[in-house]
Design a protein around this motif. Structure first.
Motif, PDB file in Angstrom:
ATOM      1  N   MET A  62       0.806  -1.225   0.000  1.00 59.69           N
ATOM      2  CA  MET A  62       0.000   0.000   0.000  1.00 59.69           C
ATOM      3  C   MET A  62       0.839   1.276   0.000  1.00 59.69           C
ATOM      4  SD  MET A  62      -1.527  -0.046   3.811  1.00 59.69           S
ATOM      5  CE  MET A  62      -0.492   0.252   5.219  1.00 59.69           C
ATOM      6  N   GLY A  63       2.113   1.185  -0.323  1.00 66.07           N
ATOM      7  CA  GLY A  63       2.951   2.371  -0.448  1.00 66.07           C
ATOM      8  C   GLY A  63       3.546   2.895   0.833  1.00 66.07           C
ATOM      9  N   ALA A  64       3.500   2.142   1.930  1.00 65.55           N
ATOM     10  CA  ALA A  64       4.030   2.628   3.195  1.00 65.55           C
ATOM     11  C   ALA A  64       5.462   2.172   3.470  1.00 65.55           C
ATOM     12  CB  ALA A  64       3.130   2.179   4.345  1.00 65.55           C
ATOM     13  N   CYS A  65       5.898   1.112   2.813  1.00 69.30           N
ATOM     14  CA  CYS A  65       7.257   0.620   3.051  1.00 69.30           C
ATOM     15  C   CYS A  65       8.133   0.914   1.828  1.00 69.30           C
ATOM     16  CB  CYS A  65       7.236  -0.880   3.373  1.00 69.30           C
ATOM     17  SG  CYS A  65       6.896  -1.947   1.959  1.00 69.30           S
ATOM     18  N   GLN A  66       9.304   0.368   1.785  1.00 69.37           N
ATOM     19  CA  GLN A  66      10.242   0.589   0.677  1.00 69.37           C
ATOM     20  C   GLN A  66      10.534  -0.709  -0.074  1.00 69.37           C
ATOM     21  OE1 GLN A  66      11.531   3.807   0.096  1.00 69.37           O
ATOM     22  NE2 GLN A  66       9.989   4.333   1.594  1.00 69.37           N
ATOM     23  N   ASP A  67       9.659  -1.691   0.024  1.00 65.39           N
ATOM     24  CA  ASP A  67       9.957  -3.023  -0.491  1.00 65.39           C
ATOM     25  C   ASP A  67       9.632  -3.227  -1.966  1.00 65.39           C
ATOM     26  OD1 ASP A  67      11.021  -5.579   0.437  1.00 65.39           O
ATOM     27  OD2 ASP A  67       9.077  -6.376  -0.169  1.00 65.39           O
ATOM     28  N   CYS A  68       8.861  -2.354  -2.579  1.00 62.04           N
ATOM     29  CA  CYS A  68       8.396  -2.632  -3.944  1.00 62.04           C
ATOM     30  C   CYS A  68       9.018  -1.726  -5.007  1.00 62.04           C
ATOM     31  CB  CYS A  68       6.879  -2.541  -4.019  1.00 62.04           C
ATOM     32  SG  CYS A  68       6.259  -0.859  -3.860  1.00 62.04           S
ATOM     33  N   TRP A  69      10.136  -1.071  -4.703  1.00 61.23           N
ATOM     34  CA  TRP A  69      10.767  -0.217  -5.707  1.00 61.23           C
ATOM     35  C   TRP A  69      11.201  -1.033  -6.918  1.00 61.23           C
ATOM     36  CZ3 TRP A  69       9.936   4.676  -5.295  1.00 61.23           C
ATOM     37  CH2 TRP A  69       9.975   5.335  -4.068  1.00 61.23           C
ATOM     38  N   VAL A  70      10.895  -0.535  -8.112  1.00 59.29           N
ATOM     39  CA  VAL A  70      11.430  -1.049  -9.369  1.00 59.29           C
ATOM     40  C   VAL A  70      11.909   0.167 -10.152  1.00 59.29           C
ATOM     41  CG1 VAL A  70      10.007  -3.128  -9.451  1.00 59.29           C
ATOM     42  CG2 VAL A  70       9.152  -1.044 -10.497  1.00 59.29           C
ATOM     43  N   TRP A  71      12.626  -0.064 -11.221  1.00 56.52           N
ATOM     44  CA  TRP A  71      13.213   1.039 -11.978  1.00 56.52           C
ATOM     45  C   TRP A  71      12.713   1.046 -13.407  1.00 56.52           C
ATOM     46  CZ3 TRP A  71      15.342  -1.787  -8.250  1.00 56.52           C
ATOM     47  CH2 TRP A  71      15.958  -1.106  -7.188  1.00 56.52           C
ATOM     48  N   GLN A  72      12.620   2.228 -13.969  1.00 58.35           N
ATOM     49  CA  GLN A  72      12.382   2.363 -15.400  1.00 58.35           C
ATOM     50  C   GLN A  72      13.728   2.204 -16.087  1.00 58.35           C
ATOM     51  OE1 GLN A  72       9.579   5.598 -16.561  1.00 58.35           O
ATOM     52  NE2 GLN A  72       9.837   6.163 -14.406  1.00 58.35           N
ATOM     53  N   GLU A  73      13.735   1.762 -17.327  1.00 57.48           N
ATOM     54  CA  GLU A  73      15.009   1.608 -18.040  1.00 57.48           C
ATOM     55  C   GLU A  73      15.769   2.920 -18.108  1.00 57.48           C
ATOM     56  OE1 GLU A  73      14.656  -0.281 -21.844  1.00 57.48           O
ATOM     57  OE2 GLU A  73      14.445  -2.254 -20.933  1.00 57.48           O
ATOM     58  N   GLU A  74      15.035   4.054 -18.128  1.00 63.11           N
ATOM     59  CA  GLU A  74      15.685   5.362 -18.184  1.00 63.11           C
ATOM     60  C   GLU A  74      16.334   5.736 -16.858  1.00 63.11           C
ATOM     61  OE1 GLU A  74      12.060   5.345 -18.673  1.00 63.11           O
ATOM     62  OE2 GLU A  74      12.507   4.540 -20.637  1.00 63.11           O
ATOM     63  N   GLY A  75      16.044   5.000 -15.773  1.00 57.31           N
ATOM     64  CA  GLY A  75      16.688   5.264 -14.498  1.00 57.31           C
ATOM     65  C   GLY A  75      15.788   5.577 -13.322  1.00 57.31           C
ATOM     66  N   PRO A  76      14.709   6.386 -13.485  1.00 55.70           N
ATOM     67  CA  PRO A  76      13.900   6.718 -12.308  1.00 55.70           C
ATOM     68  C   PRO A  76      13.271   5.479 -11.671  1.00 55.70           C
ATOM     69  CG  PRO A  76      13.360   8.170 -14.129  1.00 55.70           C
ATOM     70  CD  PRO A  76      14.259   7.091 -14.673  1.00 55.70           C
ATOM     71  N   ARG A  77      13.131   5.524 -10.361  1.00 58.13           N
ATOM     72  CA  ARG A  77      12.528   4.391  -9.676  1.00 58.13           C
ATOM     73  C   ARG A  77      11.061   4.685  -9.380  1.00 58.13           C
ATOM     74  NH1 ARG A  77      15.038   3.775  -3.559  1.00 58.13           N
ATOM     75  NH2 ARG A  77      14.236   5.799  -3.054  1.00 58.13           N
ATOM     76  N   LEU A  78      10.280   3.619  -9.285  1.00 54.74           N
ATOM     77  CA  LEU A  78       8.832   3.714  -9.083  1.00 54.74           C
ATOM     78  C   LEU A  78       8.409   2.756  -7.981  1.00 54.74           C
ATOM     79  CD1 LEU A  78       7.840   3.303 -12.834  1.00 54.74           C
ATOM     80  CD2 LEU A  78       7.844   5.453 -11.563  1.00 54.74           C
ATOM     81  N   ARG A  79       7.359   3.129  -7.287  1.00 54.89           N
ATOM     82  CA  ARG A  79       6.754   2.193  -6.333  1.00 54.89           C
ATOM     83  C   ARG A  79       5.780   1.313  -7.098  1.00 54.89           C
ATOM     84  NH1 ARG A  79       5.987   4.025  -0.280  1.00 54.89           N
ATOM     85  NH2 ARG A  79       7.900   5.199  -0.168  1.00 54.89           N
ATOM     86  N   ALA A  80       6.071   0.050  -7.148  1.00 51.43           N
ATOM     87  CA  ALA A  80       5.256  -0.874  -7.933  1.00 51.43           C
ATOM     88  C   ALA A  80       3.846  -1.021  -7.381  1.00 51.43           C
ATOM     89  CB  ALA A  80       5.932  -2.241  -8.005  1.00 51.43           C
ATOM     90  N   CYS A  81       3.656  -0.821  -6.090  1.00 51.38           N
ATOM     91  CA  CYS A  81       2.337  -1.049  -5.504  1.00 51.38           C
ATOM     92  C   CYS A  81       1.358   0.094  -5.734  1.00 51.38           C
ATOM     93  CB  CYS A  81       2.463  -1.349  -4.020  1.00 51.38           C
ATOM     94  SG  CYS A  81       3.085   0.036  -3.051  1.00 51.38           S
ATOM     95  N   THR A  82       1.856   1.279  -6.123  1.00 54.58           N
ATOM     96  CA  THR A  82       0.947   2.416  -6.300  1.00 54.58           C
ATOM     97  C   THR A  82       0.999   3.036  -7.691  1.00 54.58           C
ATOM     98  OG1 THR A  82       2.604   3.949  -5.411  1.00 54.58           O
ATOM     99  CG2 THR A  82       0.999   3.040  -3.842  1.00 54.58           C
ATOM    100  N   THR A  83       1.883   2.551  -8.564  1.00 57.68           N
ATOM    101  CA  THR A  83       2.028   3.119  -9.905  1.00 57.68           C
ATOM    102  C   THR A  83       1.248   2.285 -10.907  1.00 57.68           C
ATOM    103  OG1 THR A  83       4.255   3.870  -9.337  1.00 57.68           O
ATOM    104  CG2 THR A  83       3.683   3.789 -11.682  1.00 57.68           C
ATOM    105  N   PRO A  84       0.360   2.896 -11.684  1.00 53.51           N
ATOM    106  CA  PRO A  84      -0.385   2.125 -12.691  1.00 53.51           C
ATOM    107  C   PRO A  84       0.502   1.749 -13.876  1.00 53.51           C
ATOM    108  CG  PRO A  84      -1.228   4.388 -12.537  1.00 53.51           C
ATOM    109  CD  PRO A  84      -0.092   4.268 -11.580  1.00 53.51           C
ATOM    110  N   ILE A  85       0.254   0.581 -14.419  1.00 51.44           N
ATOM    111  CA  ILE A  85       0.987   0.115 -15.601  1.00 51.44           C
ATOM    112  C   ILE A  85       0.557   0.941 -16.807  1.00 51.44           C
ATOM    113  CG2 ILE A  85      -0.692  -1.664 -16.291  1.00 51.44           C
ATOM    114  CD1 ILE A  85       3.088  -2.169 -16.344  1.00 51.44           C
ATOM    115  N   GLY A  86       1.448   1.119 -17.746  1.00 53.90           N
ATOM    116  CA  GLY A  86       1.129   1.834 -18.975  1.00 53.90           C
ATOM    117  C   GLY A  86       1.645   1.055 -20.172  1.00 53.90           C
ATOM    118  N   GLU A  87       0.982   1.201 -21.289  1.00 56.76           N
ATOM    119  CA  GLU A  87       1.385   0.519 -22.520  1.00 56.76           C
ATOM    120  C   GLU A  87       2.838   0.837 -22.840  1.00 56.76           C
ATOM    121  OE1 GLU A  87       1.503  -1.852 -25.611  1.00 56.76           O
ATOM    122  OE2 GLU A  87      -0.428  -1.638 -24.600  1.00 56.76           O
TER     123      GLU A  87
END
Length: 100
Positions: A62-87
């Motif tokens: 639910m976005g409260a911890c730091q366990d779900c970080w993933v990265w975009q190929e360009e470098g910025p990191r995203l929280r996987a649990c709160t970021t919607p997928i995009g085409e």
């Protein structure tokens, strides 16, 4: 869409399918899925733990911890649990070499 992932979709199967890349491999998800849902519906883990060899699948979901970080190929990191997928999103389970 056939699931071979850690989670199995039981409802809402009528949404538009979108494609994304994870570590260079094309996968599919449904529109409005979070990155976490998309990744776990198409695979067994979110990323490897930085503290040991075991794979991680998220912790609080639910976005409260730091366990779900993933990265975009360009470098910025995203929280996987709160970021919607995009085409066409291009995601990584490990930080890019340029990551601080």
């Amino acid at each position: 869409m056939i699931s071979a992932g850690r989670i199995v979709r039981l409802a809402e199967r009528d949404r538009v399918e979108v494609n994304f890349f994870l570590d260079g491999e094309m996968r599919s998800a449904l529109a409005c899925d979070t990155l976490l849902t998309a990744m776990l519906a198409s695979g067994q883990a979110l990323r490897k733990s930085e503290f040991g060899p075991e794979p991680r699948a998220g912790f609080c979901l639910m976005g409260a911890c730091q366990d779900c970080w993933v990265w975009q190929e360009e470098g910025p990191r995203l929280r996987a649990c709160t970021t919607p997928i995009g085409e066409g999103m291009r995601l990584r389970t490990t930080p890019p070499e340029s990551w601080p």
